[in-house]
Design an enzyme around this catalytic site. Structure first.
Site, PDB file in Angstrom:
ATOM      1  N   CYS A  83       5.605  13.903  -6.289  1.00 53.26           N
ATOM      2  CA  CYS A  83       5.614  12.511  -6.757  1.00 53.26           C
ATOM      3  C   CYS A  83       5.902  12.443  -8.261  1.00 53.26           C
ATOM      4  CB  CYS A  83       4.316  11.829  -6.355  1.00 53.26           C
ATOM      5  SG  CYS A  83       4.479  10.044  -6.276  1.00 53.26           S
ATOM      6  N   HIS A 177       2.900  13.321  -1.123  1.00 54.63           N
ATOM      7  CA  HIS A 177       1.747  14.141  -1.502  1.00 54.63           C
ATOM      8  C   HIS A 177       1.239  14.927  -0.293  1.00 54.63           C
ATOM      9  CE1 HIS A 177       0.778  11.996  -5.341  1.00 54.63           C
ATOM     10  NE2 HIS A 177       1.408  11.012  -4.735  1.00 54.63           N
ATOM     11  N   GLU A 179      -0.767  17.324  -0.451  1.00 56.42           N
ATOM     12  CA  GLU A 179      -2.110  17.827  -0.792  1.00 56.42           C
ATOM     13  C   GLU A 179      -3.211  16.877  -0.327  1.00 56.42           C
ATOM     14  OE1 GLU A 179      -0.018  16.485  -2.767  1.00 56.42           O
ATOM     15  OE2 GLU A 179      -1.021  15.166  -4.206  1.00 56.42           O
TER      16      GLU A 179
HETATM   17  N1  GLN Z   1       1.797   8.960  -6.910  1.00 57.54           N
HETATM   18  C1  GLN Z   1       2.542   9.168  -7.962  1.00 57.54           C
HETATM   19  O1  GLN Z   1       2.628  10.275  -8.487  1.00 57.54           O
HETATM   20  C2  GLN Z   1       3.230   7.958  -8.530  1.00 57.54           C
HETATM   21  C3  GLN Z   1       4.321   8.287  -9.513  1.00 57.54           C
HETATM   22  C4  GLN Z   1       4.513   7.135 -10.488  1.00 57.54           C
HETATM   23  N2  GLN Z   1       5.113   6.028  -9.857  1.00 57.54           N
HETATM   24  C5  GLN Z   1       5.323   7.622 -11.692  1.00 57.54           C
HETATM   25  O2  GLN Z   1       6.289   7.060 -12.070  1.00 57.54           O
HETATM   26  O3  GLN Z   1       4.949   8.583 -12.278  1.00 57.54           O
END
Ligand code: GLN
Length: 203
Positions: A83, A177, A179
């Site tokens: 992410c 994710h 995890e």
């Molecule tokens: N769950 C996440 O890691 C979100 C990422 C977030 N939208 C960002 O720009 O960093």
């Protein structure tokens, strides 16, 4: 080849560090939080967790880990970003906040928050190349997607017509994710990459 468990760091500036430490340990790695530049020296691989990529970027510069981390990734240390961590591994962000930097390592362009806002978070079954068996249950939280990849990058998964997992050499990134689900197969894939790299380095 060494049979010792690889030591894998989790970049612990912000984000869901603890969940990655648990998943890595379950996938037979020795996992430890990494915050300071000198802590990068003792690890065989690194996970960059989800969180907020602008904050992680800012803190990485502030703590002095951005440059040494770039150098290690450039030298081929295996790295896995989920992410916000995926955003950190992108060579280019389509819609960066002003001053937002990345570590880079994967020739891809990512779009932040592409799958919507926090209250539009969702789970979806994702088929990930290299992960045997049933699809992975992916948790998407304000997740980015990958707009495009360069010739060196391999797309490992798509969801809804968008790229959500990519590998380039020793760098792995997922929009979602793994995890958070108790399914450690994506972490096991990464631990295998780290083992393979360590074996290659010791030849
Ligand atoms: N769950 C996440 O890691 C979100 C990422 C977030 N939208 C960002 O720009 O960093």
């Amino acid at each position: 080849m060494s049979t010792q468990a690889p030591v894998i760091g989790v970049l612990a500036l912000q984000g869901d560090v603890r969940e990655h430490l648990v998943a890595l340990a379950a996938a037979d790695a020795v996992a430890r939080a990494v915050r300071r530049p000198e802590e990068l020296a003792g690890i065989d691989g690194l996970v960059i967790p989800g969180g907020e990529s602008t904050t992680i970027s800012k803190l990485a510069v502030l703590f002095g880990v951005m440059e040494p981390l770039r150098a290690r990734v450039h030298d081929g240390m295996p790295v896995y970003g989920t992410c916000a961590g995926m955003i950190m591994l992108a060579d280019k962000i389509l819609d960066p906040r002003s001053g937002q930097e990345t570590v880079g390592g994967i020739d891809m362009i990512v779009r932040r928050n592409a799958f919507g806002r926090q209250n539009e978070s969702f789970e979806a079954a994702v088929d990930v190349k290299g992960v045997e068996g049933a699809p992975v249950e992916g948790v998407f939280i304000r997740a980015p997607w990958v707009e495009s990849v360069g010739a060196e990058a391999e797309v490992l998964a798509e969801h809804g017509g968008h790229i959500v997992a990519v590998r380039q050499g020793n760098a792995l990134a997922t929009s979602f994710h793994p995890e958070l689900t108790g399914d450690h197969r994506v972490h096991a894939l990464f631990v295998d990459m780290v083992r393979g790299n360590r074996a290659a380095e010791s030849l």
